[in-house]
Design an enzyme around this catalytic site. Structure first.
Site, PDB file in Angstrom:
ATOM      1  N   GLY A  47       0.825  -1.207   0.000  1.00  0.00           N
ATOM      2  CA  GLY A  47       0.000   0.000   0.000  1.00  0.00           C
ATOM      3  C   GLY A  47       0.854   1.249   0.000  1.00  0.00           C
ATOM      4  O   GLY A  47       2.005   1.236  -0.449  1.00  0.00           O
ATOM      5  N   SER A  48       0.308   2.319   0.524  1.00  0.00           N
ATOM      6  CA  SER A  48       0.988   3.612   0.494  1.00  0.00           C
ATOM      7  C   SER A  48       2.127   3.667   1.505  1.00  0.00           C
ATOM      8  O   SER A  48       2.121   2.949   2.517  1.00  0.00           O
ATOM      9  CB  SER A  48      -0.004   4.731   0.796  1.00  0.00           C
ATOM     10  OG  SER A  48      -0.382   4.709   2.179  1.00  0.00           O
ATOM     11  N   LYS A  66       2.726   6.126   3.475  1.00  0.00           N
ATOM     12  CA  LYS A  66       2.224   6.721   4.713  1.00  0.00           C
ATOM     13  C   LYS A  66       1.714   5.636   5.654  1.00  0.00           C
ATOM     14  O   LYS A  66       2.082   5.591   6.834  1.00  0.00           O
ATOM     15  CB  LYS A  66       1.106   7.718   4.400  1.00  0.00           C
ATOM     16  CG  LYS A  66       0.502   8.364   5.643  1.00  0.00           C
ATOM     17  CD  LYS A  66      -0.626   9.323   5.285  1.00  0.00           C
ATOM     18  CE  LYS A  66      -1.265   9.911   6.548  1.00  0.00           C
ATOM     19  NZ  LYS A  66      -2.382  10.837   6.218  1.00  0.00           N
ATOM     20  N   VAL A  67       0.859   4.750   5.141  1.00  0.00           N
ATOM     21  CA  VAL A  67       0.338   3.665   5.972  1.00  0.00           C
ATOM     22  C   VAL A  67       1.448   2.668   6.283  1.00  0.00           C
ATOM     23  O   VAL A  67       1.526   2.118   7.386  1.00  0.00           O
ATOM     24  CB  VAL A  67      -0.849   2.979   5.281  1.00  0.00           C
ATOM     25  CG1 VAL A  67      -1.366   1.817   6.127  1.00  0.00           C
ATOM     26  CG2 VAL A  67      -1.971   3.976   5.026  1.00  0.00           C
ATOM     27  N   GLY A  68       2.340   2.455   5.320  1.00  0.00           N
ATOM     28  CA  GLY A  68       3.446   1.525   5.524  1.00  0.00           C
ATOM     29  C   GLY A  68       4.340   1.932   6.682  1.00  0.00           C
ATOM     30  O   GLY A  68       4.827   1.070   7.438  1.00  0.00           O
ATOM     31  N   CYS A  88       1.887   1.083  -8.510  1.00  0.00           N
ATOM     32  CA  CYS A  88       3.029   1.618  -7.765  1.00  0.00           C
ATOM     33  C   CYS A  88       4.272   1.760  -8.635  1.00  0.00           C
ATOM     34  O   CYS A  88       5.108   2.625  -8.386  1.00  0.00           O
ATOM     35  CB  CYS A  88       3.331   0.737  -6.557  1.00  0.00           C
ATOM     36  SG  CYS A  88       3.656  -1.006  -6.970  1.00  0.00           S
ATOM     37  N   GLU A 100       5.726  -3.491   0.774  1.00  0.00           N
ATOM     38  CA  GLU A 100       5.794  -3.115  -0.638  1.00  0.00           C
ATOM     39  C   GLU A 100       4.980  -1.837  -0.795  1.00  0.00           C
ATOM     40  O   GLU A 100       3.750  -1.869  -0.770  1.00  0.00           O
ATOM     41  CB  GLU A 100       5.249  -4.245  -1.519  1.00  0.00           C
ATOM     42  CG  GLU A 100       5.992  -5.561  -1.375  1.00  0.00           C
ATOM     43  CD  GLU A 100       7.426  -5.498  -1.853  1.00  0.00           C
ATOM     44  OE1 GLU A 100       7.736  -4.617  -2.683  1.00  0.00           O
ATOM     45  OE2 GLU A 100       8.244  -6.323  -1.401  1.00  0.00           O
TER      46      GLU A 100
END
Length: 485
Positions: free
Chosen positions: A231-232, A234-236, A287, A253
């Site tokens: 995912g993004s 930011k969330v990662g 991505c 990833e």
């Protein structure tokens, strides 16, 4: 659609059941707004049930002969092959993927399942020497136990399977949480495939929920030893922080801001084709997409004219029609954000060679040039159909611009001299780069992952063994050790 309503449940311990949360996730077709399904969210208590059932089921599964595990993966592959048309229709309906995109995703999903069949037999141990007389050191590869998988909305079926199938093949159990915009293709459909393949109950659990309901319960729970997140960034970062605090391994990833570089000796017609695909496949919601098209100034004009003409010819519309290239973005928030980004960038001085407009969730392609070197848009991931044309003078400037981003996932270099391209590619700080090709590639046995803000760790091939197993040292003293007291 009965396909979606039949799969609009939680899947815990081999049972299809309604969630017990206080609200519903509504699954919409992003092109026409049709309601596909309504799923009551899972609670933190149901997440706990999923992890506990996974833990209980994993112990005998980890001891199962790997040839028997392989047979389940083989059957899962056959299920996907038999239901390929139905799954393709679901990808078109739930995430607005075009027919071309659905076929692309399904092709890769089958390739990764084929690799997972082989992974069941891949782990190998070692016998290592010891400085102690009479001692034998055995190093075993063993499953980590339970893996938590959090998948994204853009390639949900593929990217869920990409972690779920190897983790199962290697003797683990899995709890999967799909993105709330693709709960079926990224979640319950995967459970259905493995259920039909005869996977024992409890080994794969799917919880359709949201952080608003469960907080960090999926990450903080004591059972999972590895969290695989796509995912993004930011969330990662949040996932990495919580995993570190709880001493869990995180495989991340994350996003990208790839550059496709066209050198002065490139085949321009071919480079145009590669660049258009790399930027606009699945509406740019990839991505690895080439956000930035870097062109040697000596060929800028010719390349740009051909690039804009090809982009302008792309059909925008209903993803179910076979000749549609640009379908809808996943939701209205994404469509509004992309439209606003283009407007703001043009207002700040950029030139729009094509200025895409939004019609519902459909956003037609934009091509922007004349960007200031410090334009914020050059440093960020653009998850939509927007290409940035950036000229450069010579290889050194191309490398500097390509590296001027917090991301480092993919990239491409086009040139008439392959070894020149490799030399340039080696200077780009990125996990993957492709010479005379597009930026969007994934293959089952090649390490996949990024540098900088694009992630931690690798997936695919041997990297899957590293991600989803651990090493255990057992020493055997055949003689007698001597102790100092």
């Amino acid at each position: 659609m009965s396909f979606f309503t039949d799969l609009a449940h939680q899947y815990i311990d081999g049972e299809w059941r309604p969630g017990k949360g206080s609200w519903d996730i509504i699954d919409f077709n992003p092109y026409n707004g049709e309601k596909l399904a309504s799923i009551t969210v899972a609670t933190a208590d149901e997440v706990d049930q999923a992890y506990r059932s996974a833990q209980d089921a994993q112990r005998p599964w980890g001891d199962t002969n790997p040839y028997a595990r392989r047979a389940v993966l083989e059957r899962a592959l056959r299920v996907v092959e038999e239901r390929e048309s139905e799954i393709g229709d679901a990808i078109v309906a739930e995430l607005g993927g075009t027919r071309l995109k659905a076929a692309f995703e399904l092709h890769l999903a089958k390739e990764f399942l084929r690799e997972s069949v082989q992974l069941a037999l891949r782990p190998s141990g070692q016998i290592l020497p010891s400085p102690t007389e009479g001692k034998e050191n055995r190093v075993y590869r063993v499953p980590v136990g339970v893996v938590g998988v959090i998948s994204p909305f853009n390639f949900p079926f593929l990217l869920s399977l990409k972690s779920v199938a190897p983790a199962l093949a290697l003797g683990n159990a899995v709890v999967l949480k799909p993105h709330q915009n693709t709960p079926v293709c990224g979640g319950t459909l995967v459970a259905k495939v493995f259920e039909e393949a005869g996977l024992p109950a409890g080994l794969l659990n799917v919880v359709v929920t949201d952080i608003a309901e469960i907080g960090d319960a999926l990450l903080e729970h004591p059972v999972p030893q590895v969290i695989s997140f796509t995912g993004s960034d930011k969330v990662g970062r949040h996932v990495a922080t919580v995993c570190a605090a709880n001493l869990k391994r995180a495989v991340l990833e994350l996003g990208g801001n790839s550059a496709l570089i066209v050198l002065d000796d490139a085949d321009l017609d071919y480079a145009v084709d590669a660049a258009v695909f790399s930027r606009y496949v699945h509406q740019g919601q990839v991505c690895m997409a080439a956000n930035r098209i870097l062109i040697d100034r000596s060929v800028e004009r010719e390349f740009t004219e051909k690039f804009v003409a090809k982009v302008a010819s792309l059909k925008v519309g209903d993803p179910a029609e076979p000749d549609t290239v640009i379908g809808p973005l996943i939701n209205s928030s994404q469509a509004e954000a992309i439209s606003s980004l283009v407007d703001q960038t043009v207002a700040a001085g950029a030139t729009a060679l094509l200025h895409g407009r939004a019609d519902g969730n459909l956003v037609s392609p934009s091509v922007l040039t004349g960007l200031a070197a410090d334009s914020p848009v050059l440093a960020q991931e653009i998850f939509g159909p927007v290409a940035l044309i950036v000229p450069f003078d010579g290889e050194d400037e191309a490398v500097r611009i390509a590296n001027d981003t917090p991301y480092g996932l993919s990239g491409a270099v086009h040139t008439g001299d392959i070894e020149r391209g490799v030399r340039v590619g080696q200077r780009i700080h990125t996990g993957m780069i492709h010479i005379n090709d597009g930026t969007v590639h994934d293959e089952p046995i090649v390490p996949f992952g990024g540098e900088k803000s694009s992630g931690l760790g690798r997936l695919n091939g041997e990297a899957m063994v590293e991600a989803f197993t651990t090493q255990k040292w057992i020493s055997v003293q055949h003689g007698r050790s001597r102790f100092p007291f």
